[in-house]
Design a protein around this motif. Structure first.
Motif, PDB file in Angstrom:
ATOM      1  N   PRO A  10       0.926  -1.272   0.152  1.00 49.37           N
ATOM      2  CA  PRO A  10      -0.035   0.129  -0.141  1.00 49.37           C
ATOM      3  C   PRO A  10       0.750   1.461   0.156  1.00 49.37           C
ATOM      4  O   PRO A  10       1.962   1.227   0.554  1.00 49.37           O
ATOM      5  N   ILE A  11       1.037   2.538  -0.551  1.00 54.12           N
ATOM      6  CA  ILE A  11       1.011   3.116  -0.408  1.00 54.12           C
ATOM      7  C   ILE A  11       0.088   4.154  -0.153  1.00 54.12           C
ATOM      8  O   ILE A  11      -0.490   5.071  -0.605  1.00 54.12           O
ATOM      9  N   ILE A  12       1.039   5.422   0.745  1.00 53.21           N
ATOM     10  CA  ILE A  12       0.702   6.638   1.497  1.00 53.21           C
ATOM     11  C   ILE A  12       1.593   7.715   0.469  1.00 53.21           C
ATOM     12  O   ILE A  12       2.435   7.912   0.380  1.00 53.21           O
ATOM     13  N   LEU A  13       0.378   8.259   0.334  1.00 55.90           N
ATOM     14  CA  LEU A  13       0.927  10.061  -0.348  1.00 55.90           C
ATOM     15  C   LEU A  13       0.319  10.897   1.255  1.00 55.90           C
ATOM     16  O   LEU A  13      -0.095  11.167   1.198  1.00 55.90           O
ATOM     17  N   GLY A  14       2.041  11.565   1.330  1.00 61.89           N
ATOM     18  CA  GLY A  14       2.263  12.628   2.291  1.00 61.89           C
ATOM     19  C   GLY A  14       2.510  13.454   1.750  1.00 61.89           C
ATOM     20  O   GLY A  14       2.897  14.606   1.977  1.00 61.89           O
ATOM     21  N   THR A  32      -3.169   5.952  -0.686  1.00 63.53           N
ATOM     22  CA  THR A  32      -4.617   6.726   0.129  1.00 63.53           C
ATOM     23  C   THR A  32      -3.716   8.717   0.922  1.00 63.53           C
ATOM     24  O   THR A  32      -2.248   8.125   0.410  1.00 63.53           O
ATOM     25  N   VAL A  33      -4.200   9.313   1.423  1.00 65.76           N
ATOM     26  CA  VAL A  33      -3.555  10.201   1.883  1.00 65.76           C
ATOM     27  C   VAL A  33      -3.178  10.178   3.235  1.00 65.76           C
ATOM     28  O   VAL A  33      -4.371  10.069   3.773  1.00 65.76           O
ATOM     29  N   GLU A  80       3.162  -3.365   6.121  1.00 60.22           N
ATOM     30  CA  GLU A  80       4.457  -3.098   5.968  1.00 60.22           C
ATOM     31  C   GLU A  80       4.362  -2.333   4.140  1.00 60.22           C
ATOM     32  O   GLU A  80       2.479  -1.964   3.478  1.00 60.22           O
ATOM     33  N   LYS A  81       4.005  -0.595   4.675  1.00 53.06           N
ATOM     34  CA  LYS A  81       3.661   0.337   3.965  1.00 53.06           C
ATOM     35  C   LYS A  81       4.848   1.077   3.238  1.00 53.06           C
ATOM     36  O   LYS A  81       5.839   1.417   3.826  1.00 53.06           O
ATOM     37  N   LEU A  82       4.199   2.073   1.661  1.00 48.80           N
ATOM     38  CA  LEU A  82       5.665   2.908   1.614  1.00 48.80           C
ATOM     39  C   LEU A  82       4.776   4.405   1.602  1.00 48.80           C
ATOM     40  O   LEU A  82       4.052   3.962   0.874  1.00 48.80           O
ATOM     41  N   VAL A 126      10.634   8.430  -0.518  1.00 50.71           N
ATOM     42  CA  VAL A 126      10.042   6.952  -0.274  1.00 50.71           C
ATOM     43  C   VAL A 126      10.719   5.883   0.786  1.00 50.71           C
ATOM     44  O   VAL A 126      11.559   6.012   0.766  1.00 50.71           O
ATOM     45  N   THR A 127      10.130   6.188   2.237  1.00 52.20           N
ATOM     46  CA  THR A 127      10.315   5.375   3.191  1.00 52.20           C
ATOM     47  C   THR A 127       9.496   4.088   3.374  1.00 52.20           C
ATOM     48  O   THR A 127       8.148   4.440   3.443  1.00 52.20           O
TER      49      THR A 127
END
Length: 207
Positions: A10-14, A32-33, A80-82, A126-127
């Protein structure tokens, strides 16, 4: 773009930027944000003397640090997410430009691009929330302009979007299309989300 190019995490846009979100959606990247509320002006030192690439990396790192604390507190380990954090400034004639603080400053910015191009410095970090692995990069692009008439500048400011863009311009605004000249680099990078860099970093962080 095929999702086969993406890791399964899953990708989180910060970022609260609707422009970055639109680019990810356009490229079929699910996300997701989650936004960190940091004082960006307090990061990276003086804008008058800052190196543009180092400045955007410093701000994107600070956003990542704040988000990781928030995620760890809320999820207690979790999946685990990015986490993707970004920042962008425009370098022009040796100075650094962020979002215009007034309409007068935006007018000055738009008129100045006839003299020299707007050079965008877009940082992406990217973390991996599980491993702690962090990868980063900066993409630099340049947009040259033809002279922009005063009435067009007035219309752009009245619409309002340019006031939320570093350097005070949006290359995907139809009002501005006739005044765009040579471009060095990708459109996505100038808007603030360099997709080629993002994809490389997502896969590096996931490995």
């Amino acid at each position: 773009m095929s999702n086969a190019n993406l890791p399964s995490h899953p990708i989180i846009l910060g970022s609260s930027s609707k422009f970055r979100a639109q680019i990810l959606t356009h490229h079929n990247i699910p996300f997701t944000v989650l936004v960190s509320n940091i004082n960006e002006k307090a990061v990276g030192g003086s804008r008058a003397t800052a190196d543009a690439s180092e400045l955007v990396l410093a701000v994107a790192r600070a956003k990542a640090d704040a988000l990781l604390v928030k995620i760890q507190r809320e999820e207690d380990g979790g999946e685990e997410k990015l986490v993707v954090t970004c920042d962008q400034v425009v370098a022009w004639e040796g100075g650094v430009r962020e979002k215009p603080v007034s309409e007068e400053e935006c007018i000055s910015y738009l008129k100045s691009y006839t003299k020299a191009p707007a050079e965008t410095h877009s940082a992406v970090i990217v973390t991996n929330t599980k491993t702690g692995k962090r990868v980063e990069g900066v993409d630099v692009a340049r947009q040259h302009f033809h002279p922009i008439p005063d009435n067009i500048i007035s219309q752009l400011i009245a619409k309002g979007d340019v006031m939320y863009c570093c350097g005070g311009f949006m290359i995907d605004d139809p009002l501005l299309f006739p005044y765009l000249a040579q471009r060095e680099g990708d459109e996505d990078s100038i808007i603030g989300m360099p997709i080629k860099l993002l994809l490389r970093l997502l896969n590096e962080a996931a490995s």
